[in-house]
Write an enzyme that holds these catalytic residues in place. Structure first.
Site, PDB file in Angstrom:
ATOM      1  N   GLN A 346       0.826  -1.211   0.000  1.00 41.51           N
ATOM      2  CA  GLN A 346       0.000   0.000   0.000  1.00 41.51           C
ATOM      3  C   GLN A 346       0.860   1.261   0.000  1.00 41.51           C
ATOM      4  OE1 GLN A 346      -0.301  -2.559   2.213  1.00 41.51           O
ATOM      5  NE2 GLN A 346      -2.439  -2.876   2.832  1.00 41.51           N
ATOM      6  N   GLN A 368       0.540  -0.662  -5.916  1.00 45.77           N
ATOM      7  CA  GLN A 368      -0.679  -0.976  -5.178  1.00 45.77           C
ATOM      8  C   GLN A 368      -1.236   0.297  -4.542  1.00 45.77           C
ATOM      9  OE1 GLN A 368      -0.397  -4.277  -2.456  1.00 45.77           O
ATOM     10  NE2 GLN A 368      -2.288  -3.764  -1.403  1.00 45.77           N
ATOM     11  N   ASP A 369      -2.555   0.505  -4.702  1.00 46.67           N
ATOM     12  CA  ASP A 369      -3.258   1.637  -4.064  1.00 46.67           C
ATOM     13  C   ASP A 369      -2.792   2.999  -4.592  1.00 46.67           C
ATOM     14  OD1 ASP A 369      -4.451  -0.343  -2.635  1.00 46.67           O
ATOM     15  OD2 ASP A 369      -3.745   0.307  -0.678  1.00 46.67           O
ATOM     16  N   ASP A 390      -5.433  -3.227  -6.839  1.00 50.51           N
ATOM     17  CA  ASP A 390      -6.387  -2.289  -6.210  1.00 50.51           C
ATOM     18  C   ASP A 390      -5.976  -0.838  -6.438  1.00 50.51           C
ATOM     19  OD1 ASP A 390      -7.387  -4.688  -5.200  1.00 50.51           O
ATOM     20  OD2 ASP A 390      -6.520  -4.407  -3.216  1.00 50.51           O
ATOM     21  N   ARG A 458     -12.125  -6.099  -7.485  1.00 49.52           N
ATOM     22  CA  ARG A 458     -12.562  -7.045  -6.461  1.00 49.52           C
ATOM     23  C   ARG A 458     -13.245  -6.260  -5.345  1.00 49.52           C
ATOM     24  NH1 ARG A 458      -7.444  -9.053  -2.810  1.00 49.52           N
ATOM     25  NH2 ARG A 458      -6.307  -7.078  -2.669  1.00 49.52           N
ATOM     26  N   TRP A 460     -13.789  -4.755  -2.075  1.00 50.62           N
ATOM     27  CA  TRP A 460     -13.144  -4.412  -0.811  1.00 50.62           C
ATOM     28  C   TRP A 460     -14.154  -4.436   0.337  1.00 50.62           C
ATOM     29  CZ3 TRP A 460     -11.205   1.176   0.558  1.00 50.62           C
ATOM     30  CH2 TRP A 460     -10.493   1.138   1.762  1.00 50.62           C
TER      31      TRP A 460
END
Length: 552
Positions: A346, A368-369, A390, A458, A460
């Protein structure tokens, strides 16, 4: 009786006394405010309203049958009392968390705790605005953001495996979240024209792309803002100039943002021009800094960069290179990036909780993020977004239009998911909508794209909502299209949809068969998620000067 689960030291007698005082205060609020509001409650309606909320026992207990009976004799709406109760609990939560002694906390606990203080303070502000608002659509946005704040506070502790520390927070896992959920439900039914996927005061322009000479912008963008956004060069009348070489007013963006508070007059648009260069800093635009605009010299010319990440001790919320919470924020021609790398997990490039915010011709680079669409209403146009897992996530009312979405090479064994939408309540008006865009492999991914699985998203949270419309999906997207979060979690409660997408990855024949997935949306259903309807763009985007298509 419903006791706060995380308050083991308080006695039943003390809790009853506390709630008695609490109810008397609410009773006084009703009597005081009933003379100021012209809302009429039909006799018997309040009790029926409690019965129809997601948590009727909590509603009855906190508002109380006696108080509801008094409501029948006043001209004060049940909606407003429910919001007042929720606001009162938010104040209590903020006060209790703020009064804790952090001296015994380790560094990670202190970080998560400080997030909670800020988030509950913001929730009080959001609930206060909801009480005074006459537009259910506005209140629904602000209440949704308050739910996001409550959940984010808990997430900070969970990220550090500090869930046991939550027992120290008296109201963290108590009835506050239920009161917020009830308020969302009550607010929604207060206007018969409101639905979760449609803002009632919006007006859709069907089947028309507003481009070329007929370009228009959402109405929340003023004529002067339109000019600032439409010009192909740096603003001639920037209020402040940032330049690394010393040729401007400041050498860092953070200095200019901080100076904007004292140098501006009123609430008019304040423009900061950031000359080409790489600015290694973490920038925060606070809630009090409204109507701020950052203009650069172009994607990959003006770059703000950082490398904070959850692996090195930052919460996801605090890892953002650029964080903006002040309403009405606009960014143009600038790159936001986080260089922590895929192995650090993250690591946010940009986090936005700015209501009525616009990002035009910007780039967001991370893994990621990358792009944290945290909360409230946001519009992205002609932007580039890079990431792995994500990498477009959050719980805002978000539309990305005419954007390029690039899937990057992840770490070995990792799968890529473009979105992870965080809607946790069925009455939230939030979602991530990708319209008229492109999803392809980045340059580092193209040679190895066959070695990794790539999905559109997906879930969360339980009611995750994401729609791809008229978007080019390249062949790297797996035939299943979507990926589960954990087992069967949210598969029947989520809303995932696809409408008239093209490209090698757009075929829906091999898609997941989850109850919440909609492979063949009708035009009528898809129209609910347009800029005009879902984002109410016609009411605020024209004033920004950003081009947009209101309909499909």
């Amino acid at each position: 009786m419903l006791l706060p689960r995380s308050h083991p030291t308080i006695s039943l007698r003390a809790f009853d006394m506390d709630m008695m005082v609490h109810k008397l205060v609410l009773h006084a609020c009703v009597l005081l405010l009933s003379s100021s509001f012209g809302f009429v409650v039909v006799r018997g309606a309040p009790m029926a309203s409690c019965a129809q909320t997601p948590f009727p026992e909590t509603c009855h207990y906190f508002i109380g049958a006696e108080l509801l009976s008094d409501l029948d004799r006043t001209e004060f709406s049940f909606r407003d009392v429910a919001l007042k109760v929720a606001m009162s609990e938010a104040l209590r939560a903020h006060e209790l968390v703020s009064s804790m002694d952090p001296s015994s906390f380790d560094e990670r606990t202190r970080l998560a705790w400080s997030d909670c203080i800020e988030l509950y303070e913001d929730s009080v502000r959001l609930l206060n605005r909801s009480v005074s608002s006459k537009k259910p659509s506005d209140s629904q946005t602000w209440l949704s953001a308050a739910i996001t704040n409550h959940r984010t506070c808990q997430n900070g502790f969970n990220e550090f495996n500090l869930a046991s520390q939550l027992e120290s927070f008296p109201l963290m896992l108590s009835n506050f979240s239920k009161l917020l959920s009830n308020s969302l439900a009550i607010n929604k039914v207060s206007s018969s024209s409101y639905s979760p996927a449609r803002v009632s005061f919006s007006k859709q322009v069907r089947g028309r792309r507003l481009l070329g000479d007929h370009e228009k912008f959402p109405s929340w963008v003023s004529a002067s803002d339109r000019k600032l956004l439409q010009t192909a060069r740096a603003p001639a009348k920037a209020d402040l100039v940032v330049a690394k070489d010393g040729s401007g007013n400041y050498k860092t963006i953070s200095e200019a943002v901080a100076a904007s508070s004292s140098k501006r007059s009123g609430s008019s648009r304040f423009v900061i021009y950031v000359k080409a260069g790489v600015y290694s800093e973490n920038v925060e635009v606070k809630r009090s800094m409204k109507n701020l605009m950052i203009v650069g010299d172009g994607i990959d010319a003006t770059i703000v960069t950082g490398d904070k990440n959850a692996q090195d001790g930052s919460t996801t919320f605090r890892s953002a290179t650029f964080a903006v919470m002040g309403g009405g924020f606009i960014a143009r021609d600038i790159t936001f990036q986080n260089t922590a790398g895929p192995q650090k997990h993250q690591a946010v490039a940009l986090r936005s909780g700015s209501d009525f915010s616009v990002f035009y011709s910007c780039s967001f680079k991370g893994y990621q993020d990358t792009l944290y669409v945290y909360a409230q209403r946001q519009f992205y146009r002609d932007c580039d977004i890079y990431g792995t897992q994500d990498f477009i996530f959050g719980d805002a009312v978000t539309v990305l239009q005419n954007c390029n979405i690039y899937i990057r090479k992840p770490i070995s064994g990792q799968i890529n998911t473009v979105t992870a939408q965080g809607r946790s309540d069925p009455n939230e008006n939030t979602g991530i909508i990708v319209h008229n865009s492109r999803v392809t492999a980045s340059s580092d991914m193209k040679p190895v794209q066959g070695s990794f699985k790539n999905y559109l998203g997906r879930p969360w949270q339980k009611y995750s909502r994401t729609v791809f419309m008229r978007t080019f999906l390249d062949s790297l997207i797996a035939p299943q299209g979507w990926y589960p979060w954990s087992g069967s979690f949210a598969l029947s409660t989520l809303y995932y949809g696809e409408y008239m997408n093209t490209g090698g990855g757009a075929g829906t024949g091999g898609r997941v068969n989850w109850p919440g997935y909609h492979a063949t949306m009708s035009a009528t259903e898809a129209a609910k998620f347009t800029v005009g309807n879902f984002l109410a763009g016609n009411s605020w985007l024209p004033a920004t000067g950003v081009p947009f298509s209101a309909g499909l």
